[in-house]
Design a protein around this motif. Structure first.
Motif, PDB file in Angstrom:
ATOM      1  N   GLU A 252     -29.025 -66.400  25.292  1.00  0.00           N
ATOM      2  CA  GLU A 252     -29.096 -65.322  24.314  1.00  0.00           C
ATOM      3  C   GLU A 252     -28.799 -63.971  24.954  1.00  0.00           C
ATOM      4  O   GLU A 252     -28.159 -63.111  24.356  1.00  0.00           O
ATOM      5  CB  GLU A 252     -30.460 -65.312  23.643  1.00  0.00           C
ATOM      6  CG  GLU A 252     -30.651 -66.493  22.708  1.00  0.00           C
ATOM      7  CD  GLU A 252     -32.056 -66.590  22.148  1.00  0.00           C
ATOM      8  OE1 GLU A 252     -32.887 -65.703  22.428  1.00  0.00           O
ATOM      9  OE2 GLU A 252     -32.318 -67.567  21.420  1.00  0.00           O
TER      10      GLU A 252
ATOM     11  N   HIS B 184     -30.451 -76.510  18.424  1.00  0.00           N
ATOM     12  CA  HIS B 184     -31.096 -75.540  17.544  1.00  0.00           C
ATOM     13  C   HIS B 184     -32.611 -75.625  17.652  1.00  0.00           C
ATOM     14  O   HIS B 184     -33.178 -76.595  18.149  1.00  0.00           O
ATOM     15  CB  HIS B 184     -30.639 -75.705  16.087  1.00  0.00           C
ATOM     16  CG  HIS B 184     -31.003 -77.012  15.462  1.00  0.00           C
ATOM     17  ND1 HIS B 184     -32.223 -77.249  14.891  1.00  0.00           N
ATOM     18  CD2 HIS B 184     -30.294 -78.148  15.309  1.00  0.00           C
ATOM     19  CE1 HIS B 184     -32.250 -78.478  14.395  1.00  0.00           C
ATOM     20  NE2 HIS B 184     -31.096 -79.055  14.651  1.00  0.00           N
ATOM     21  N   ASP B 185     -33.252 -74.559  17.180  1.00  0.00           N
ATOM     22  CA  ASP B 185     -34.706 -74.527  17.193  1.00  0.00           C
ATOM     23  C   ASP B 185     -35.237 -75.234  15.946  1.00  0.00           C
ATOM     24  O   ASP B 185     -34.495 -75.894  15.225  1.00  0.00           O
ATOM     25  CB  ASP B 185     -35.218 -73.090  17.294  1.00  0.00           C
ATOM     26  CG  ASP B 185     -34.712 -72.211  16.161  1.00  0.00           C
ATOM     27  OD1 ASP B 185     -34.148 -72.730  15.168  1.00  0.00           O
ATOM     28  OD2 ASP B 185     -34.885 -70.991  16.265  1.00  0.00           O
ATOM     29  N   ARG B 186     -36.510 -75.060  15.677  1.00  0.00           N
ATOM     30  CA  ARG B 186     -37.147 -75.766  14.559  1.00  0.00           C
ATOM     31  C   ARG B 186     -37.233 -74.897  13.309  1.00  0.00           C
ATOM     32  O   ARG B 186     -38.135 -75.060  12.489  1.00  0.00           O
ATOM     33  CB  ARG B 186     -38.526 -76.246  14.995  1.00  0.00           C
ATOM     34  CG  ARG B 186     -38.422 -77.252  16.125  1.00  0.00           C
ATOM     35  CD  ARG B 186     -39.769 -77.670  16.660  1.00  0.00           C
ATOM     36  NE  ARG B 186     -39.595 -78.623  17.731  1.00  0.00           N
ATOM     37  CZ  ARG B 186     -39.460 -79.933  17.560  1.00  0.00           C
ATOM     38  NH1 ARG B 186     -39.499 -80.451  16.369  1.00  0.00           N
ATOM     39  NH2 ARG B 186     -39.295 -80.716  18.602  1.00  0.00           N
ATOM     40  N   ASP B 187     -36.298 -74.008  13.157  1.00  0.00           N
ATOM     41  CA  ASP B 187     -36.253 -73.149  11.980  1.00  0.00           C
ATOM     42  C   ASP B 187     -36.052 -73.982  10.718  1.00  0.00           C
ATOM     43  O   ASP B 187     -35.372 -75.007  10.736  1.00  0.00           O
ATOM     44  CB  ASP B 187     -35.099 -72.146  12.128  1.00  0.00           C
ATOM     45  CG  ASP B 187     -35.178 -71.010  11.147  1.00  0.00           C
ATOM     46  OD1 ASP B 187     -35.436 -71.263   9.951  1.00  0.00           O
ATOM     47  OD2 ASP B 187     -34.993 -69.857  11.571  1.00  0.00           O
ATOM     48  N   GLY B 188     -36.630 -73.525   9.613  1.00  0.00           N
ATOM     49  CA  GLY B 188     -36.551 -74.254   8.355  1.00  0.00           C
ATOM     50  C   GLY B 188     -35.155 -74.370   7.782  1.00  0.00           C
ATOM     51  O   GLY B 188     -34.894 -75.229   6.941  1.00  0.00           O
ATOM     52  N   LYS B 189     -34.231 -73.510   8.233  1.00  0.00           N
ATOM     53  CA  LYS B 189     -32.864 -73.594   7.700  1.00  0.00           C
ATOM     54  C   LYS B 189     -32.112 -74.830   8.200  1.00  0.00           C
ATOM     55  O   LYS B 189     -31.098 -75.205   7.639  1.00  0.00           O
ATOM     56  CB  LYS B 189     -32.088 -72.323   8.025  1.00  0.00           C
ATOM     57  CG  LYS B 189     -31.847 -72.089   9.475  1.00  0.00           C
ATOM     58  CD  LYS B 189     -31.164 -70.747   9.691  1.00  0.00           C
ATOM     59  CE  LYS B 189     -31.349 -70.314  11.123  1.00  0.00           C
ATOM     60  NZ  LYS B 189     -31.459 -68.910  11.271  1.00  0.00           N
ATOM     61  N   PHE B 190     -32.616 -75.473   9.245  1.00  0.00           N
ATOM     62  CA  PHE B 190     -31.997 -76.689   9.753  1.00  0.00           C
ATOM     63  C   PHE B 190     -32.650 -77.886   9.072  1.00  0.00           C
ATOM     64  O   PHE B 190     -33.440 -78.620   9.658  1.00  0.00           O
ATOM     65  CB  PHE B 190     -32.122 -76.765  11.277  1.00  0.00           C
ATOM     66  CG  PHE B 190     -31.440 -75.628  11.979  1.00  0.00           C
ATOM     67  CD1 PHE B 190     -30.058 -75.534  11.993  1.00  0.00           C
ATOM     68  CD2 PHE B 190     -32.178 -74.647  12.606  1.00  0.00           C
ATOM     69  CE1 PHE B 190     -29.429 -74.485  12.628  1.00  0.00           C
ATOM     70  CE2 PHE B 190     -31.559 -73.599  13.254  1.00  0.00           C
ATOM     71  CZ  PHE B 190     -30.178 -73.517  13.259  1.00  0.00           C
ATOM     72  N   THR B 191     -32.309 -78.079   7.830  1.00  0.00           N
ATOM     73  CA  THR B 191     -32.898 -79.139   7.003  1.00  0.00           C
ATOM     74  C   THR B 191     -32.259 -80.489   7.332  1.00  0.00           C
ATOM     75  O   THR B 191     -31.183 -80.544   7.942  1.00  0.00           O
ATOM     76  CB  THR B 191     -32.681 -78.820   5.511  1.00  0.00           C
ATOM     77  OG1 THR B 191     -31.272 -78.810   5.258  1.00  0.00           O
ATOM     78  CG2 THR B 191     -33.287 -77.476   5.141  1.00  0.00           C
TER      79      THR B 191
END
Length: 127
Positions: free
Chosen positions: A45, A9-16
């Motif tokens: 993608e 996964h990327d560094r999106d905030g939803k991956f807490t």
């Protein structure tokens, strides 16, 4: 069914950290993509986009077994018979290449279908 073992996964905030701890407790390893890598997942993608538009948008999926059947047939077509722009619009299976200068007679053209006729491949039968 195979159990997932890895989530990239990327560094999106939803991956807490809480989200990752839930995955780790289920035996799923997580890998975080590096900073400043916007094209790292571009090929994956693009394939998912093709699968959705060319295939899944035309079906109502009735469960996992049905989804696997659809996906397997699409992958078979995509990896062997789909025309590829990088190969002068020739499919990966070169057995189907037809000479451009001599069109075949109608009885020498056959059709191979996938997914009930949604995806078709026409090829020249040897004389």
């Amino acid at each position: 069914a195979a159990k997932p073992a890895l989530l990239i996964h990327d560094r999106d905030g939803k991956f807490t950290p809480q989200f990752e701890s839930i995955l780790h407790s289920g035996g799923v390893e997580t890998k975080i993509l590096p900073f400043c890598s916007p094209n790292l997942n571009a090929y994956a993608e693009r394939w998912v986009q093709s699968f959705r538009r060319e295939c899944l948008d035309h079906f109502i999926v009735f469960g996992e077994v049905h989804m696997r059947l659809i996906a397997n047939q699409y992958v078979d077509w995509y990896t062997t018979h789909r025309p590829h722009q990088g190969l002068n619009n020739q499919p990966l299976s070169q057995k189907s290449a037809m000479p451009a200068h001599d069109p075949p007679a109608p009885d020498q053209v056959k059709c191979q279908s996938w997914l009930g006729g949604l995806l078709n491949h026409y090829y020249h039968v040897a004389a």
